[in-house]
Design a protein around this motif. Sequence first.
Motif, PDB file in Angstrom:
ATOM      1  N   VAL A  38       0.777  -1.209   0.129  1.00  0.00           N
ATOM      2  CA  VAL A  38      -0.004   0.038  -0.066  1.00  0.00           C
ATOM      3  C   VAL A  38       1.091   1.375   0.028  1.00  0.00           C
ATOM      4  O   VAL A  38       0.568   2.193  -0.931  1.00  0.00           O
ATOM      5  CB  VAL A  38      -0.758   0.122   1.395  1.00  0.00           C
ATOM      6  CG1 VAL A  38      -1.480   1.279   1.287  1.00  0.00           C
ATOM      7  CG2 VAL A  38      -2.020  -1.156   1.268  1.00  0.00           C
ATOM      8  N   VAL A  39       2.015   1.188   0.841  1.00  0.00           N
ATOM      9  CA  VAL A  39       3.082   2.438   0.858  1.00  0.00           C
ATOM     10  C   VAL A  39       3.745   2.754  -0.380  1.00  0.00           C
ATOM     11  O   VAL A  39       3.875   3.844  -0.827  1.00  0.00           O
ATOM     12  CB  VAL A  39       3.883   2.464   2.222  1.00  0.00           C
ATOM     13  CG1 VAL A  39       4.736   3.300   2.030  1.00  0.00           C
ATOM     14  CG2 VAL A  39       2.967   2.392   3.574  1.00  0.00           C
ATOM     15  N   VAL A  80       2.391   1.709  -3.278  1.00  0.00           N
ATOM     16  CA  VAL A  80       1.452   2.259  -4.386  1.00  0.00           C
ATOM     17  C   VAL A  80       1.066   3.908  -4.058  1.00  0.00           C
ATOM     18  O   VAL A  80       1.350   4.774  -5.047  1.00  0.00           O
ATOM     19  CB  VAL A  80       0.252   1.571  -4.243  1.00  0.00           C
ATOM     20  CG1 VAL A  80      -0.916   2.321  -5.154  1.00  0.00           C
ATOM     21  CG2 VAL A  80       0.233   0.083  -4.740  1.00  0.00           C
ATOM     22  N   LEU A  81       1.114   4.408  -2.847  1.00  0.00           N
ATOM     23  CA  LEU A  81       0.981   5.549  -2.712  1.00  0.00           C
ATOM     24  C   LEU A  81       2.125   6.292  -2.829  1.00  0.00           C
ATOM     25  O   LEU A  81       2.330   7.689  -3.323  1.00  0.00           O
ATOM     26  CB  LEU A  81       0.540   5.868  -1.165  1.00  0.00           C
ATOM     27  CG  LEU A  81      -0.952   5.263  -0.579  1.00  0.00           C
ATOM     28  CD1 LEU A  81      -0.889   5.522   0.845  1.00  0.00           C
ATOM     29  CD2 LEU A  81      -1.839   5.967  -1.440  1.00  0.00           C
ATOM     30  N   THR A  82       3.569   5.957  -2.554  1.00  0.00           N
ATOM     31  CA  THR A  82       4.602   6.685  -3.018  1.00  0.00           C
ATOM     32  C   THR A  82       4.709   7.043  -4.511  1.00  0.00           C
ATOM     33  O   THR A  82       5.016   8.052  -5.039  1.00  0.00           O
ATOM     34  CB  THR A  82       6.008   5.889  -2.386  1.00  0.00           C
ATOM     35  OG1 THR A  82       5.479   5.485  -1.083  1.00  0.00           O
ATOM     36  CG2 THR A  82       7.004   6.665  -2.537  1.00  0.00           C
ATOM     37  N   PHE A  83       4.460   5.831  -5.221  1.00  0.00           N
ATOM     38  CA  PHE A  83       4.595   5.854  -6.628  1.00  0.00           C
ATOM     39  C   PHE A  83       3.428   6.811  -7.091  1.00  0.00           C
ATOM     40  O   PHE A  83       4.013   7.836  -8.092  1.00  0.00           O
ATOM     41  CB  PHE A  83       4.160   4.644  -7.271  1.00  0.00           C
ATOM     42  CG  PHE A  83       4.267   4.487  -8.823  1.00  0.00           C
ATOM     43  CD1 PHE A  83       5.694   4.647  -9.523  1.00  0.00           C
ATOM     44  CD2 PHE A  83       3.315   4.676  -9.938  1.00  0.00           C
ATOM     45  CE1 PHE A  83       5.979   4.695 -10.873  1.00  0.00           C
ATOM     46  CE2 PHE A  83       3.370   4.678 -11.175  1.00  0.00           C
ATOM     47  CZ  PHE A  83       4.889   4.668 -11.440  1.00  0.00           C
ATOM     48  N   ILE A 140      10.426   7.463   4.281  1.00  0.00           N
ATOM     49  CA  ILE A 140      10.836   7.053   5.395  1.00  0.00           C
ATOM     50  C   ILE A 140      10.421   5.623   5.762  1.00  0.00           C
ATOM     51  O   ILE A 140      11.191   4.773   6.057  1.00  0.00           O
ATOM     52  CB  ILE A 140      10.674   8.056   6.426  1.00  0.00           C
ATOM     53  CG1 ILE A 140      11.483   9.437   6.462  1.00  0.00           C
ATOM     54  CG2 ILE A 140      11.085   7.447   7.955  1.00  0.00           C
ATOM     55  CD1 ILE A 140      11.139  10.429   7.130  1.00  0.00           C
ATOM     56  N   VAL A 141       9.100   5.653   5.608  1.00  0.00           N
ATOM     57  CA  VAL A 141       8.585   4.349   5.672  1.00  0.00           C
ATOM     58  C   VAL A 141       9.048   3.247   4.710  1.00  0.00           C
ATOM     59  O   VAL A 141       8.989   2.050   5.161  1.00  0.00           O
ATOM     60  CB  VAL A 141       6.993   4.426   5.687  1.00  0.00           C
ATOM     61  CG1 VAL A 141       6.311   3.075   5.750  1.00  0.00           C
ATOM     62  CG2 VAL A 141       6.402   5.603   6.588  1.00  0.00           C
ATOM     63  N   ASN A 142       9.164   3.662   3.517  1.00  0.00           N
ATOM     64  CA  ASN A 142       9.545   2.537   2.623  1.00  0.00           C
ATOM     65  C   ASN A 142      11.059   2.281   3.155  1.00  0.00           C
ATOM     66  O   ASN A 142      11.508   0.892   3.087  1.00  0.00           O
ATOM     67  CB  ASN A 142       9.919   3.199   1.212  1.00  0.00           C
ATOM     68  CG  ASN A 142       8.489   3.063   0.320  1.00  0.00           C
ATOM     69  OD1 ASN A 142       8.080   2.086   0.007  1.00  0.00           O
ATOM     70  ND2 ASN A 142       7.831   4.039   0.324  1.00  0.00           N
ATOM     71  N   ALA A 143      11.865   3.069   3.650  1.00  0.00           N
ATOM     72  CA  ALA A 143      13.257   2.955   4.159  1.00  0.00           C
ATOM     73  C   ALA A 143      13.190   1.826   5.222  1.00  0.00           C
ATOM     74  O   ALA A 143      13.908   0.946   5.586  1.00  0.00           O
ATOM     75  CB  ALA A 143      13.915   4.002   4.509  1.00  0.00           C
ATOM     76  N   LEU A 195      10.997  -4.486  -3.824  1.00  0.00           N
ATOM     77  CA  LEU A 195      10.232  -3.332  -4.213  1.00  0.00           C
ATOM     78  C   LEU A 195      10.474  -2.189  -3.500  1.00  0.00           C
ATOM     79  O   LEU A 195      10.479  -0.982  -3.901  1.00  0.00           O
ATOM     80  CB  LEU A 195       8.678  -3.817  -3.866  1.00  0.00           C
ATOM     81  CG  LEU A 195       8.102  -4.891  -4.864  1.00  0.00           C
ATOM     82  CD1 LEU A 195       6.673  -5.411  -4.340  1.00  0.00           C
ATOM     83  CD2 LEU A 195       7.976  -4.162  -6.321  1.00  0.00           C
ATOM     84  N   SER A 196      10.653  -2.161  -2.102  1.00  0.00           N
ATOM     85  CA  SER A 196      10.930  -1.160  -1.370  1.00  0.00           C
ATOM     86  C   SER A 196      12.374  -0.366  -1.832  1.00  0.00           C
ATOM     87  O   SER A 196      12.452   0.771  -1.747  1.00  0.00           O
ATOM     88  CB  SER A 196      11.280  -1.349   0.004  1.00  0.00           C
ATOM     89  OG  SER A 196       9.690  -1.412   0.482  1.00  0.00           O
TER      90      SER A 196
END
Length: 350
Positions: A17-18, A20-23, A51-54, A70-71
């Motif tokens: 979800v994160v 997709v939102l980041t993209f 930051i959350v992806n990291a 993916l991240s």
Amino acid sequence: MKKLSRFNKVMYVLNTVVIVLTFLAYVLPFLAPKLFPFLSVLTLVLPFFLIVNALFFVYWLIQMKRQMILSGLILILGITFVNKFYKFSSLDLPAEEGDMVVMSYNVRLFNLFQWIPGEHVKEDIKNFINEVNPDILCIQEYSENAGVDLRVYKYRTIFMQGNQIKSGQAIFSKFPIIDEGQIAFEGSDNMLVYADIRKGQDTLRVYNMHLQSIKISPDVNEMEQSVDSINKKKSSMVFNRISDAFKKQQQQAEKLMEHKSTCTFPMLICGDMNNSAFSYVYRGIKGDLNDCFEEAGKGFGKTYNFKYYPARIDYIFADRQFKVKEFQNYPEFKNSDHFPVVTRIRFEKD
């Protein structure tokens, strides 16, 4: 996915979800907000997504799970956004004769209505300006009723609006102003003003902008009261207000972009954009100019007093004919809801 524990499956869904939102946040600066106005709010929190992806990347890396790929990929795609959010090192070149100091500051009417407790707020603002002593000063939410006298500036461009409570934009200069103008924003209390300034044998255009506010802060405070107090009507009002604000920002930014496209002078654009450096309006207004924070700033470059997030919504953009030698923001100076930003530049002819 089958080999993941139940907890890791939940984590992977959240991670997806994160991502997709980041993209989406990556793509939105290239899409006009009027197409997806409410989605544009994602650009305001893009650094949070990074930051959350990291954190997810580290989480999967520790377990040596392939889900980290993916991240990792989304972080690589976002590498160009990092400097807009955080600068690891600053530039502070020696001052020389001919350098020019420029300040932009949303003074919030010099605390005319006592939003900040204290009797000396407007005097503190004036003293700070006098201490920095900029050659060019751009003020947003300027108030003549506050009675702040900036006598050090012989030349000034001031446009006010409103009936009982007047506010506006002001450009103060130590150099002669040879032309000036105002660009009104339809259906808004915000505006854009400009001044053509003669420095020696050179002329430069200075824009002072104040774009539509999305007014998030009051609703954050409302949400802290109780979940029950947030009814459907209020949520709908928030949705409509934010969507309307982003659409107005687009219209205002496009007016500025159209106006500056006819300018033949080297230019500076200062002011309160009320949006992040990951937005459509930032991308359009900046164009091929330099963001002075990116060139010489350090840290988060926070310019708005928002306790949840180091928001950078006030900018100074400089024509590439100007060498940016220093940039400073002042988050410790809390005499407005915004913090002043200051840059030192030098005009270098081709």
